[in-house]
Design a protein around this motif. Structure first.
Motif, short mmCIF file in Angstrom:
data_model
loop_
_atom_site.label_atom_id
_atom_site.label_comp_id
_atom_site.label_asym_id
_atom_site.label_seq_id
_atom_site.Cartn_x
_atom_site.Cartn_y
_atom_site.Cartn_z
N ALA A 131 -0.78 55.60 6.34
CA ALA A 131 -1.57 55.80 5.57
C ALA A 131 -2.55 56.93 5.86
CB ALA A 131 -2.54 54.77 5.13
N GLU A 132 -2.89 57.34 7.02
CA GLU A 132 -3.75 58.26 7.39
C GLU A 132 -2.79 59.71 7.21
OE1 GLU A 132 -7.10 60.52 8.92
OE2 GLU A 132 -6.58 58.61 7.88
N TYR A 151 5.38 63.94 6.00
CA TYR A 151 3.82 63.96 6.22
C TYR A 151 3.71 64.78 7.48
CZ TYR A 151 3.61 59.70 3.01
OH TYR A 151 3.70 58.75 2.02
N ARG A 165 -2.74 60.49 3.62
CA ARG A 165 -4.18 61.19 3.00
C ARG A 165 -4.42 62.44 3.33
NH1 ARG A 165 -8.96 62.30 4.86
NH2 ARG A 165 -8.44 61.74 7.18
N LEU A 166 -3.99 62.83 4.65
CA LEU A 166 -4.02 64.19 5.02
C LEU A 166 -3.12 65.29 4.26
CD1 LEU A 166 -4.24 63.58 8.98
CD2 LEU A 166 -6.12 64.58 7.43
N VAL A 173 -6.95 66.53 12.07
CA VAL A 173 -6.03 65.75 12.74
C VAL A 173 -6.50 65.46 14.06
CG1 VAL A 173 -4.31 66.97 11.32
CG2 VAL A 173 -4.71 67.95 13.39
N ILE A 180 -7.27 61.62 15.02
CA ILE A 180 -6.20 60.46 14.71
C ILE A 180 -6.12 59.58 15.84
CG2 ILE A 180 -3.77 59.83 13.72
CD1 ILE A 180 -4.09 62.45 12.36
N ASP A 181 -6.04 58.31 15.99
CA ASP A 181 -5.84 57.55 16.91
C ASP A 181 -4.20 57.13 16.89
OD1 ASP A 181 -5.28 55.60 18.90
OD2 ASP A 181 -6.62 54.04 17.87
N VAL A 223 -1.26 51.91 9.49
CA VAL A 223 -2.52 52.68 9.38
C VAL A 223 -2.36 53.93 9.70
CG1 VAL A 223 -4.62 52.83 10.55
CG2 VAL A 223 -3.92 50.54 10.50
N LEU A 224 -1.36 54.43 10.54
CA LEU A 224 -1.25 55.56 10.79
C LEU A 224 -0.42 56.44 9.47
CD1 LEU A 224 0.21 55.66 14.53
CD2 LEU A 224 -2.06 56.61 13.60
#
Length: 598
Positions: free
Chosen positions: A581-582, A414, A585-586, A567, A570-571, A578-579
């Protein structure tokens, strides 16, 4: 005969003229020579010697320019003899009175030349005999391969009196080379004759002298040598040699890279030199396996300045010493910095003004990044973005990616796919050329299965393989970097260039080959696929087409751009799930991205 010794060569050539002219006159009179004809030949002999000495001196033949018996010496000898013969013939025809029979200067000149060349041949044979390795102590070897690499190696072995190896025969599968002789060493047959020729010649080592041998050939010749009870050595690949000729000092035992295969890489040196020579070049991640090899190969093209950036000072010093063993850590080419420090990165670009950037810095250990995806975001994504933002004015930017970015399923994949998309975005908004280069596993890189298996074998095993059917693309570090540099010369703005990696290799086969090279038996144990790990990798993602418009080993694919704003928010400290999944998505491709490169 020592170079610079002019007396002995002149004496040899004077004797050749005396013998040649006397033989010419004797044969003319059928060896019934009287005192009158004998006296007439003497002035012609003296004149021939004087002319030979004068013309030879003028052409540096007797002034030590050419070593006795060399090709240059022989060429100058026949030219001098020809000129002397013509002068003798003209003088004999134009001056009154007959001193020697008509045609004697021509016949005598030819005989003299034969004698001169014979003397030089005898001298060369004597030198050749003295230059051979001592048969009493040298290792007797059979060479497989009578191509250019084999012949260079033969010459290196054959003419080294202190050499360790004595070639006793050549093996080659080409039937046209059967019974040929190279540097005094005969071709004895094909690979099926290895065992018989080992027994006949007393060879104790077989050397594979094929610089880009296929894996199957290396394994086959190794097995034949092992079955014959002799040692097996190989020559390095062309990319390892870096375009220099093979030497006997290059011989080594086979490595797993030889047994898995080598890639024949044709390089357009002119196009590479055009964007590297005389330029200020920056390599990030210079202390890593890819970055350090980039530095070594870029250094060959004489950049105006090679800047090596890494956060690890020990690795930086190691790559610097590989370029210059006398260098010190105070050298301005070393840049100690972290890509996470945005201000520091900006300062480096502002003060050092690189023109070409190879961005090789990244976290790449897949299992660790699955556990700590925030670190992948901070280094691989934000670090790349920091470099891209600072490099907006460079002429050429090359982002080093991975095959895991094609249809990614892991944090590593990713993050590297996102860097490809960020690079494509900057390509649309900057005057320079920005592109990515994507390739598979690099044998010998830190964290690769090669280094893992090596450590496990050294510890006595077991060697752990995730799955018996898992496959990966492999290439040596030298080969991969060779193609990266070539790809950067032909890549178009915003593209990802995909390197040809050959056929995928089963990891279990890598393990087996390495275990076979181990000094003792080692167990292979299967542990199961890890999170984020595919059974097999791909080089092209969904919607990407294999198009190779410029180089047979380099494909061009389009990359949809990604706005950096997506980007930055992003936390990186969020929960791993959670990261992940994010990041997934990107990486999702917009519909218009599924178009092949032109």
């Amino acid at each position: 005969m020592a170079r610079g010794n002019s007396i002995v060569p002149l004496f040899v050539d004077a004797l050749a003229w005396a013998a040649g002219l006397n033989l010419a006159v004797l044969t003319r009179y059928e060896f019934g020579l009287d005192a009158h004809h004998s006296a007439g030949a003497l002035p012609m002999i003296v004149l021939a010697v004087v002319l030979q000495a004068a013309l030879g001196h003028a052409r540096h033949l007797y002034r030590g320019r050419y070593a006795f018996g060399t090709l240059e010496d022989v060429r100058t000898v026949w030219q001098t003899v020809l000129a002397t013969t013509i002068a003798l013939l003209l003088l004999d025809l134009l001056l009154p009175g007959s001193r020697v029979p008509p045609g004697a200067p021509l016949v005598g000149g030819l005989l003299a030349l034969v004698l001169m060349l014979a003397a030089r041949l005898v001298w060369r044979l004597r030198l050749d005999a003295r230059s051979r390795p001592d048969a009493r102590v040298a290792t007797r070897v059979l060479l497989f391969g009578a191509g250019s690499a084999g012949r260079n190696l033969l010459q290196s072995m054959r003419y080294d009196p202190n050499g360790r190896y004595l070639p006793v025969g050549v093996i080659d599968d080409d039937p046209r080379k059967r019974r040929m002789v190279f540097y005094g060493v005969p071709v004895l047959g094909d690979r099926n004759d290895i065992a018989a020729q080992v027994g006949r010649t007393g060879a104790t080592t077989v050397v594979l002298a094929v610089a880009n041998a296929a894996a199957e050939l290396v394994r086959d010749i190794r097995d034949l040598a092992t079955d014959a009870g002799v040692c097996f050595l190989v020559v390095p690949s062309v990319t390892e040699l870096m375009d220099r000729e093979i030497n006997v000092r290059d011989l080594r035992e086979p490595e797993v890279t030889d047994l898995l295969g080598r890639h024949q890489i044709d390089t357009d040196l002119e196009s590479i030199a055009g964007y590297l020579t005389g330029k200020r070049v920056l390599v990030t991640g210079a202390g890593g396996s890819i970055g350090s090899e980039l530095c070594r190969q870029i250094h060959r093209f004489a950049p105006a300045e090679l800047m090596m950036l890494d956060r690890d000072e020990t690795s930086l010093q190691a790559v610097q010493l590989s370029l210059d063993p006398q260098a010190s850590l105070t050298d301005p080419s070393l840049l100690l910095a972290s890509l996470r420090d945005v201000d520091r990165v900006r300062e480096i670009f502002r003060t050092r003004r690189p023109q070409v950037v190879f961005h090789a810095a990244a976290l790449k250990h897949l299992p660790l990044l699955e556990r700590y995806p925030g670190e992948a975001i901070k280094t691989n994504i934000w670090g790349t973005l920091a470099v891209l933002s600072a490099a907006s004015e460079v002429e050429r930017f090359v982002n080093i990616s991975t095959d895991k970015a094609a249809d990614p399923v892991s944090v590593l994949g990713y993050s590297k796919r996102i860097t490809e998309r960020l690079t494509a975005y900057v390509a649309r908004h900057s005057p320079g050329s920005f592109l990515s280069v994507r390739f598979g596993n690099v044998l010998g890189s830190r964290g690769s299965v090669f280094t893992t298996f090596s450590a496990q074998i050294a510890d006595g095993g077991p060697v752990t393989v995730t799955h018996p059917d898992v496959t990966r693309y492999f290439m040596t570090t030298q080969e991969a970097v060779h193609l990266v540099i070539q790809a950067a010369a032909i890549g178009r703005d915003g593209e990802a260039l995909v390197l040809e990696m050959g056929e995928p290799v089963r990891i279990a086969e890598v393990a087996r080959q390495m275990v076979d090279l181990a000094p003792s038996e080692v167990e292979i144990r299967y542990t199961g696929l890890r999170p984020g790990e595919k059974l097999s990798e791909v080089l092209f993602g969904e919607g990407e087409t294999d198009v190779r418009p410029f180089h047979p080993l380099i494909s061009h694919v389009t990359v949809p751009p990604l706005d950096p704003a997506a980007v930055r928010g992003i936390d990186a400290n969020a929960e791993p799930s959670v990261l992940v999944a994010e990041l997934a998505r990107l990486c999702a491709l917009p519909a218009e991205a599924a178009r092949p490169a032109a």
